[in-house]
Design a protein around this motif. Structure first.
Motif, mmCIF file in Angstrom:
data_model
loop_
_atom_site.group_PDB
_atom_site.id
_atom_site.type_symbol
_atom_site.label_atom_id
_atom_site.label_comp_id
_atom_site.label_asym_id
_atom_site.label_seq_id
_atom_site.Cartn_x
_atom_site.Cartn_y
_atom_site.Cartn_z
ATOM 1 N N LEU A 1 52.822 9.381 26.909
ATOM 2 C CA LEU A 1 52.195 9.697 25.629
ATOM 3 C C LEU A 1 51.259 10.904 25.783
ATOM 4 C CD1 LEU A 1 52.197 8.450 22.748
ATOM 5 C CD2 LEU A 1 49.887 7.755 23.262
ATOM 6 N N ASP A 2 51.470 11.913 24.943
ATOM 7 C CA ASP A 2 50.594 13.094 25.020
ATOM 8 C C ASP A 2 50.284 13.689 23.655
ATOM 9 O OD1 ASP A 2 53.035 14.215 24.475
ATOM 10 O OD2 ASP A 2 53.111 15.505 26.245
ATOM 11 N N ARG A 3 50.565 12.939 22.574
ATOM 12 C CA ARG A 3 50.298 13.463 21.238
ATOM 13 C C ARG A 3 49.886 12.353 20.281
ATOM 14 N NH1 ARG A 3 55.450 16.280 19.240
ATOM 15 N NH2 ARG A 3 56.364 15.264 21.055
ATOM 16 N N ILE A 4 48.921 12.633 19.433
ATOM 17 C CA ILE A 4 48.464 11.668 18.431
ATOM 18 C C ILE A 4 49.606 11.280 17.493
ATOM 19 C CG2 ILE A 4 47.062 11.543 16.318
ATOM 20 C CD1 ILE A 4 44.722 12.633 17.876
ATOM 21 N N LYS A 5 50.403 12.247 17.121
ATOM 22 C CA LYS A 5 51.503 11.973 16.187
ATOM 23 C C LYS A 5 52.480 10.934 16.759
ATOM 24 C CE LYS A 5 55.431 14.291 14.022
ATOM 25 N NZ LYS A 5 56.250 15.517 14.069
ATOM 26 N N ILE A 6 52.787 11.061 18.038
ATOM 27 C CA ILE A 6 53.702 10.105 18.681
ATOM 28 C C ILE A 6 53.024 8.729 18.755
ATOM 29 C CG2 ILE A 6 54.917 9.551 20.836
ATOM 30 C CD1 ILE A 6 56.269 11.880 19.717
ATOM 31 N N ALA A 7 51.737 8.707 19.048
ATOM 32 C CA ALA A 7 51.004 7.435 19.109
ATOM 33 C C ALA A 7 51.072 6.736 17.753
ATOM 34 C CB ALA A 7 49.549 7.687 19.516
ATOM 35 N N ASP A 8 50.830 7.471 16.676
ATOM 36 C CA ASP A 8 50.844 6.878 15.335
ATOM 37 C C ASP A 8 52.217 6.309 14.989
ATOM 38 O OD1 ASP A 8 48.193 7.457 14.936
ATOM 39 O OD2 ASP A 8 48.568 9.309 13.820
ATOM 40 N N ARG A 9 53.247 7.057 15.321
ATOM 41 C CA ARG A 9 54.605 6.586 15.011
ATOM 42 C C ARG A 9 54.949 5.332 15.828
ATOM 43 N NH1 ARG A 9 58.102 10.300 12.366
ATOM 44 N NH2 ARG A 9 59.892 9.316 13.382
ATOM 45 N N LEU A 10 54.640 5.340 17.110
ATOM 46 C CA LEU A 10 54.927 4.160 17.944
ATOM 47 C C LEU A 10 54.185 2.938 17.416
ATOM 48 C CD1 LEU A 10 54.733 5.799 21.501
ATOM 49 C CD2 LEU A 10 56.810 4.886 20.430
ATOM 50 N N LYS B 1 56.521 -8.482 18.591
ATOM 51 C CA LYS B 1 56.466 -8.145 20.012
ATOM 52 C C LYS B 1 55.024 -7.919 20.438
ATOM 53 C CE LYS B 1 60.889 -6.483 21.286
ATOM 54 N NZ LYS B 1 61.603 -5.612 22.199
ATOM 55 N N ALA B 2 54.771 -8.088 21.735
ATOM 56 C CA ALA B 2 53.458 -7.759 22.280
ATOM 57 C C ALA B 2 53.214 -6.261 22.059
ATOM 58 C CB ALA B 2 53.418 -8.087 23.767
ATOM 59 N N PRO B 3 51.936 -5.845 22.001
ATOM 60 C CA PRO B 3 51.672 -4.412 21.853
ATOM 61 C C PRO B 3 52.375 -3.612 22.952
ATOM 62 C CG PRO B 3 49.637 -5.676 21.649
ATOM 63 C CD PRO B 3 50.710 -6.642 22.053
ATOM 64 N N LEU B 4 52.789 -2.398 22.588
ATOM 65 C CA LEU B 4 53.439 -1.508 23.554
ATOM 66 C C LEU B 4 52.383 -0.984 24.532
ATOM 67 C CD1 LEU B 4 56.092 0.068 24.273
ATOM 68 C CD2 LEU B 4 55.306 1.829 22.655
ATOM 69 N N ASN B 5 52.620 -1.181 25.818
ATOM 70 C CA ASN B 5 51.690 -0.686 26.838
ATOM 71 C C ASN B 5 51.815 0.832 26.949
ATOM 72 O OD1 ASN B 5 50.596 -3.241 28.061
ATOM 73 N ND2 ASN B 5 52.803 -3.608 28.252
ATOM 74 N N ILE B 6 50.670 1.499 26.995
ATOM 75 C CA ILE B 6 50.658 2.966 26.911
ATOM 76 C C ILE B 6 49.922 3.572 28.105
ATOM 77 C CG2 ILE B 6 49.721 4.934 25.604
ATOM 78 C CD1 ILE B 6 51.881 3.573 24.010
ATOM 79 N N LEU B 7 50.551 4.607 28.683
ATOM 80 C CA LEU B 7 49.846 5.487 29.610
ATOM 81 C C LEU B 7 49.785 6.878 28.990
ATOM 82 C CD1 LEU B 7 51.473 4.481 33.046
ATOM 83 C CD2 LEU B 7 49.436 3.520 31.935
ATOM 84 N N ILE B 8 48.659 7.508 29.110
ATOM 85 C CA ILE B 8 48.513 8.900 28.667
ATOM 86 C C ILE B 8 48.985 9.800 29.805
ATOM 87 C CG2 ILE B 8 46.852 10.717 28.088
ATOM 88 C CD1 ILE B 8 45.118 8.582 26.754
ATOM 89 N N GLN B 9 49.894 10.724 29.473
ATOM 90 C CA GLN B 9 50.359 11.664 30.499
ATOM 91 C C GLN B 9 49.418 12.869 30.556
ATOM 92 O OE1 GLN B 9 54.389 13.127 30.134
ATOM 93 N NE2 GLN B 9 54.244 14.292 32.046
ATOM 94 N N ILE B 10 48.932 13.140 31.762
ATOM 95 C CA ILE B 10 48.029 14.272 31.989
ATOM 96 C C ILE B 10 48.797 15.383 32.707
ATOM 97 C CG2 ILE B 10 45.893 15.032 33.115
ATOM 98 C CD1 ILE B 10 45.147 12.892 31.200
ATOM 99 N N ILE C 1 48.809 16.202 28.448
ATOM 100 C CA ILE C 1 47.663 16.885 27.850
ATOM 101 C C ILE C 1 46.763 17.445 28.955
ATOM 102 C CG2 ILE C 1 47.577 15.562 25.723
ATOM 103 C CD1 ILE C 1 45.272 13.939 27.071
ATOM 104 N N VAL C 2 45.938 18.409 28.593
ATOM 105 C CA VAL C 2 44.951 18.888 29.559
ATOM 106 C C VAL C 2 43.860 17.820 29.671
ATOM 107 C CG1 VAL C 2 45.402 21.328 29.145
ATOM 108 C CG2 VAL C 2 43.684 20.153 27.770
ATOM 109 N N PRO C 3 43.237 17.718 30.854
ATOM 110 C CA PRO C 3 42.251 16.650 31.081
ATOM 111 C C PRO C 3 41.155 16.582 30.018
ATOM 112 C CG PRO C 3 42.813 17.677 33.164
ATOM 113 C CD PRO C 3 43.541 18.470 32.099
ATOM 114 N N SER C 4 40.736 17.722 29.477
ATOM 115 C CA SER C 4 39.624 17.714 28.512
ATOM 116 C C SER C 4 39.984 17.003 27.208
ATOM 117 C CB SER C 4 39.163 19.141 28.232
ATOM 118 O OG SER C 4 40.237 19.884 27.702
ATOM 119 N N LEU D 1 42.258 11.499 22.787
ATOM 120 C CA LEU D 1 43.516 10.763 22.588
ATOM 121 C C LEU D 1 43.316 9.266 22.882
ATOM 122 C CD1 LEU D 1 46.496 10.725 21.891
ATOM 123 C CD2 LEU D 1 47.029 11.500 24.208
ATOM 124 N N ALA D 2 42.548 8.968 23.922
ATOM 125 C CA ALA D 2 42.316 7.558 24.282
ATOM 126 C C ALA D 2 41.604 6.819 23.153
ATOM 127 C CB ALA D 2 41.504 7.485 25.576
#
Ligand SMILES: *Cc1c(COP(=O)(O)O)cnc(C)c1O
Length: 233
Positions: free
Chosen positions: A101-110, A118-127, A138-141, A146-147
């Motif tokens: 996951l690296d975008r708010i738009k994708i997070a909202d759609r998921l 179903k149980a909530p989808l487990n998410i890792l943010i890709q850095i 995403i860049v670290p800053s 996003l979190a």
């Protein structure tokens, strides 16, 4: 060597590297990356005790998930490839984890598309920790923004971070990227003390030792389990 022998050998290596790093034996989970590999190979890994599998391509992943559902074999499926917004529904409906996951738009759609039963989808943010040529991550800053957004989405559960550093044989360069990831992971945990931030997904076949040394809690291993991939079918 068979897939079963490969898995046993990797587990032994993981335990050895954990020991070297003075970390507890159960601190790293093995994700078997089965992209391009047939269901027979996954079945062999399952028979060796492997439960968690990673797939990079949505349709290929869904085909395998359906196959094992029909066999009544319960596995844990991680999506680890780049995800276009028109394919989010398939990931939301079928996978257990989304690691890139690296975008708010994708997070909202998921979040919208995750089935309520179903149980909530487990998410890792890709850095994007070191690969200037990669558009993924995403860049670290941007991590905390996003979190915070993900934390407000009820059908997603933020579990941590993932990275694919630029490939290099230089151990110092590997460790530089992985140490930077570990520092971000600790910052994320401290920023959300009540969340279950327990997963730092880093390390592949060629850089697993450095990743474990630097605090990885999940290594994603393809080649060392299933052999080399053939992309030209
Ligand atoms: C293919 C892939 C892996 C596995 O790589 P190996 O070098 O075969 O172990 C791990 N993570 C991601 C994101 C991948 O795409």
């Amino acid at each position: 060597m068979t897939i079963q022998q490969n898995i046993t050998q990797i587990q032994t290596q993981i335990n050895y590297y954990l020991d070297q790093a003075n970390r507890p034996q159960s601190a790293v989970k093995l994700l078997a990356v089965s992209k391009t590999k047939p269901v027979d190979a996954i079945l062999a890994a399952y028979q060796a005790g492997q439960i968690a599998f990673g797939e990079n391509y949505v349709q290929e992943g869904i085909d395998k998930i359906s196959y094992f559902q029909q066999q009544h074999i319960e596995l844990e499926w991680h999506f680890i490839g780049p995800l276009q917004s028109n394919k989010t529904r398939l990931v939301a409906e079928h996978f257990d984890w989304m690691q890139t996951l690296d975008r708010i738009k994708i997070a909202d759609r998921l979040n919208e598309q995750r089935p309520y039963y179903k149980a909530p989808l487990n998410i890792l943010i890709q850095i994007n920790i070191s690969d200037e040529n990669s558009k993924s991550g995403i860049v670290p800053s941007e991590m905390l923004t996003l979190a915070k957004h993900i934390q407000n989405l009820p059908h997603l559960r933020l579990r941590g971070l993932m990275a694919i550093p630029a490939p290099t044989d230089d151990i110092q360069q590997q460790e530089q990227a992985f140490n930077a990831m570990n520092a971000l992971f600790i910052e994320l945990q401290q920023s959300f003390p009540d969340a279950q931030i327990d997963t730092l997904s880093m390390g592949m076949t060629d850089d697993m030792a450095s990743a474990i040394q630097c605090g990885s809690t999940m290594v994603r291993i393809g080649t060392a389990i299933f052999g080399a991939r053939n992309y030209h079918k």
